[in-house]
Design an enzyme around this catalytic site. Structure first.
Site, mmCIF file in Angstrom:
data_model
loop_
_atom_site.group_PDB
_atom_site.id
_atom_site.type_symbol
_atom_site.label_atom_id
_atom_site.label_comp_id
_atom_site.label_asym_id
_atom_site.label_seq_id
_atom_site.Cartn_x
_atom_site.Cartn_y
_atom_site.Cartn_z
ATOM 1 N N GLY A 165 46.932 -7.333 163.103
ATOM 2 C CA GLY A 165 47.703 -6.227 163.682
ATOM 3 C C GLY A 165 48.626 -6.726 164.787
ATOM 4 O O GLY A 165 48.221 -7.547 165.606
ATOM 5 N N ARG B 17 48.049 -8.946 157.026
ATOM 6 C CA ARG B 17 46.619 -9.232 156.848
ATOM 7 C C ARG B 17 46.523 -9.776 155.434
ATOM 8 O O ARG B 17 46.783 -9.048 154.480
ATOM 9 C CB ARG B 17 45.786 -7.966 156.992
ATOM 10 C CG ARG B 17 45.953 -7.250 158.336
ATOM 11 C CD ARG B 17 44.969 -6.094 158.431
ATOM 12 N NE ARG B 17 45.313 -5.156 159.483
ATOM 13 C CZ ARG B 17 44.980 -5.296 160.766
ATOM 14 N NH1 ARG B 17 44.320 -6.359 161.157
ATOM 15 N NH2 ARG B 17 45.313 -4.386 161.654
ATOM 16 N N GLY C 129 43.776 -12.233 165.863
ATOM 17 C CA GLY C 129 42.401 -11.839 166.187
ATOM 18 C C GLY C 129 41.388 -12.720 165.472
ATOM 19 O O GLY C 129 41.741 -13.755 164.897
ATOM 20 N N ASP C 130 40.146 -12.262 165.481
ATOM 21 C CA ASP C 130 39.032 -13.036 164.932
ATOM 22 C C ASP C 130 39.258 -13.534 163.502
ATOM 23 O O ASP C 130 39.013 -14.699 163.200
ATOM 24 C CB ASP C 130 37.768 -12.163 164.918
ATOM 25 C CG ASP C 130 37.027 -12.254 166.243
ATOM 26 O OD1 ASP C 130 37.384 -13.121 167.057
ATOM 27 O OD2 ASP C 130 36.099 -11.452 166.442
ATOM 28 N N GLY C 131 39.687 -12.624 162.630
ATOM 29 C CA GLY C 131 39.877 -12.979 161.219
ATOM 30 C C GLY C 131 40.903 -14.091 161.077
ATOM 31 O O GLY C 131 40.727 -15.047 160.297
ATOM 32 N N THR D 184 45.640 -8.925 170.250
ATOM 33 C CA THR D 184 45.226 -7.682 169.578
ATOM 34 C C THR D 184 45.087 -6.602 170.639
ATOM 35 O O THR D 184 44.618 -6.887 171.742
ATOM 36 C CB THR D 184 43.884 -7.817 168.827
ATOM 37 O OG1 THR D 184 43.366 -6.497 168.560
ATOM 38 C CG2 THR D 184 42.829 -8.573 169.608
ATOM 39 N N ILE D 185 45.469 -5.378 170.288
ATOM 40 C CA ILE D 185 45.335 -4.306 171.282
ATOM 41 C C ILE D 185 43.868 -3.959 171.525
ATOM 42 O O ILE D 185 43.533 -3.341 172.519
ATOM 43 C CB ILE D 185 46.103 -3.025 170.884
ATOM 44 C CG1 ILE D 185 45.540 -2.417 169.591
ATOM 45 C CG2 ILE D 185 47.587 -3.273 170.782
ATOM 46 C CD1 ILE D 185 45.943 -0.968 169.391
ATOM 47 N N ASP D 186 42.979 -4.373 170.604
ATOM 48 C CA ASP D 186 41.573 -3.945 170.681
ATOM 49 C C ASP D 186 40.770 -4.631 171.780
ATOM 50 O O ASP D 186 39.692 -4.160 172.140
ATOM 51 C CB ASP D 186 40.872 -4.191 169.341
ATOM 52 C CG ASP D 186 41.348 -3.245 168.257
ATOM 53 O OD1 ASP D 186 42.119 -2.326 168.578
ATOM 54 O OD2 ASP D 186 40.956 -3.430 167.097
ATOM 55 N N ASP E 287 38.939 -7.126 171.584
ATOM 56 C CA ASP E 287 37.574 -7.437 171.122
ATOM 57 C C ASP E 287 37.410 -8.902 170.726
ATOM 58 O O ASP E 287 36.898 -9.204 169.653
ATOM 59 C CB ASP E 287 37.199 -6.505 169.966
ATOM 60 C CG ASP E 287 38.166 -6.608 168.796
ATOM 61 O OD1 ASP E 287 39.245 -7.214 168.966
ATOM 62 O OD2 ASP E 287 37.836 -6.108 167.708
ATOM 63 N N ARG F 250 38.594 -0.376 166.122
ATOM 64 C CA ARG F 250 37.771 -0.241 164.917
ATOM 65 C C ARG F 250 36.307 -0.605 165.190
ATOM 66 O O ARG F 250 35.399 0.088 164.783
ATOM 67 C CB ARG F 250 38.369 -1.157 163.848
ATOM 68 C CG ARG F 250 38.007 -0.837 162.458
ATOM 69 C CD ARG F 250 38.744 -1.726 161.509
ATOM 70 N NE ARG F 250 39.338 -2.905 162.155
ATOM 71 C CZ ARG F 250 40.357 -3.582 161.690
ATOM 72 N NH1 ARG F 250 40.934 -3.188 160.585
ATOM 73 N NH2 ARG F 250 40.812 -4.652 162.302
HETATM 74 O O1 F6P Z 1 45.049 -4.356 165.411
HETATM 75 C C1 F6P Z 1 43.885 -3.676 165.613
HETATM 76 C C2 F6P Z 1 43.997 -2.324 165.026
HETATM 77 O O2 F6P Z 1 45.038 -1.621 165.652
HETATM 78 C C3 F6P Z 1 42.702 -1.521 165.078
HETATM 79 O O3 F6P Z 1 42.497 -0.896 166.307
HETATM 80 C C4 F6P Z 1 42.882 -0.570 163.930
HETATM 81 O O4 F6P Z 1 41.653 -0.155 163.430
HETATM 82 C C5 F6P Z 1 43.613 -1.411 162.928
HETATM 83 O O5 F6P Z 1 44.305 -2.396 163.658
HETATM 84 C C6 F6P Z 1 44.576 -0.665 162.046
HETATM 85 O O6 F6P Z 1 45.151 -1.562 161.163
HETATM 86 P P1 F6P Z 1 46.295 -1.242 160.125
HETATM 87 O O7 F6P Z 1 47.551 -1.063 160.894
HETATM 88 O O8 F6P Z 1 46.343 -2.450 159.257
HETATM 89 O O9 F6P Z 1 45.898 -0.005 159.424
#
Ligand code: F6P
Length: 324
Positions: free
Chosen positions: A11, A72, A102-104, A126-128, A130, A172
């Protein structure tokens, strides 16, 4: 080191561009050619890249999103997919790799490092928030500010109509955005995946905070065990007779926008540090920021250790409740 490949992956997050700029400019300053691959691993597998110049990163420090694009990629998780990426990296004489994500994305980088014997450094974007090993990830601060700004607006209408609002924010797997913005916006309650949610208790809690009291906001992390804002609204409605409620899902607005000064600075520091780390012979590490210090954590430790929001902060929200 002569050529460093760079991707943004997963993301997008505000501040990624500031980080791309820092990597590109640091590389050029040290006589290294930065090679930006487009759309993360997807572009790497399809040999879509550009040798970056300073001109490519002019005027991007203040821009949200990522000029490199992101994705992704499921294909990169396969041996065949990675072989395509390795072929491109070899063909372009890449001898170092920086992954902002991020992690992945870091797991992919680490596997690539083993399969190709190339040094890799991860930068947490990542905005999360985490990611283990860092207090802050690139983008988190901006996303929090976007959420707080949106909630301030929702509070105007909530107060005018004497409504309770359930506001769903991203996150998430972790409740960082929810928990921190709940404090910053003076929310009545917050539901996060780190803590089991009990809807009956929530109803009781909201009632104890006053019938028709203005500005009652409940923040719901999208990954909460009781569901998102819509599900919670449906479960809560029969328990809240006499109250009017609405829910609002903030969604992808949280991922966009101009990065805050904090994110620009963090991203820039991490970008410079990533290039220096590769030059110093580091590999399979993720950059972390603790207070004023940058440091490295092994990718394996960072991805296997869960990063969770500080549930101690829930006490702050409880302590500030007005019970009538
Ligand atoms: O990048 C992290 C995130 O924003 C999560 O908070 C969220 O669940 C996910 O990405 C949404 O991803 P996408 O834009 O691929 O639906």
């Amino acid at each position: 080191m002569k050529k460093i490949a760079l991707i943004t992956s997963g993301g997008d997050a505000p501040g990624m561009n500031a980080c791309v700029r820092a990597v590109v400019k640091t590389c050029i300053g040290k006589g290294i050619t930065p090679v930006g691959y487009f759309d993360g691993y997807h572009g790497m597998m399809n040999n879509r890249f550009k040798e970056m110049t300073s001109d490519d990163v002019v005027n991007i420090i203040q821009r949200g999103g990522t000029i490199l694009g992101t994705a992704r990629s499921k294909e990169f998780r396969t041996v065949e997919g990675r072989q395509k990426a390795i072929q491109s990296l070899k063909q372009n004489d890449i001898d170092g790799f920086i992954c902002i994500g991020g992690d992945g994305s870091f797991t992919g980088a680490s596997i690539l490092a083993d399969e190709m014997n190339i040094p890799v450094i991860g930068i947490p974007g990542t905005i999360d928030n985490d990611i283990y090993g860092t207090d802050r990830t690139i983008g988190f601060d901006t996303a929090m500010n976007t959420v707080v700004d949106a909630i301030d607006k929702i509070k105007d209408t909530a107060g005018s109509h004497h409504r309770i609002f359930l506001v769903e924010v991203m996150g998430r797997d972790a409740g960082f955005i929810a928990l921190e913005t709940a404090i910053a916006s003076g929310a009545a309650s917050v539901l996060i995946p780190e803590e089991r949610s009990n809807i009956e208790l929530l109803a009781k809690d909201l009632k104890s905070q006053g019938k028709r009291r203005s500005n009652l906001i409940v923040i719901v992390a999208e990954g909460d065990d009781a569901g998102g804002a819509k599900e919670i609204y449906e479960k809560l409605t029969p328990l809240m007779e006499g109250y009017t409620m609405r829910y609002s899902i903030l969604g992808h607005i949280q991922r966009g926008g101009r990065p805050s000064a904090f994110d620009r600075i963090l991203a820039t520091r991490m970008g410079v540090f990533a290039v220096d780390s590769l030059i110093n012979g580091e590999s399979k590490k993720v950059i972390g920021a603790n207070g004023d210090n940058l440091h490295l954590t092994s990718i394996s430790e960072a991805v296997k250790t869960e990063s969770v929001a500080n549930v101690e902060h829930l006490k702050i929200i409880k302590a500030l409740k007005t019970v009538i």
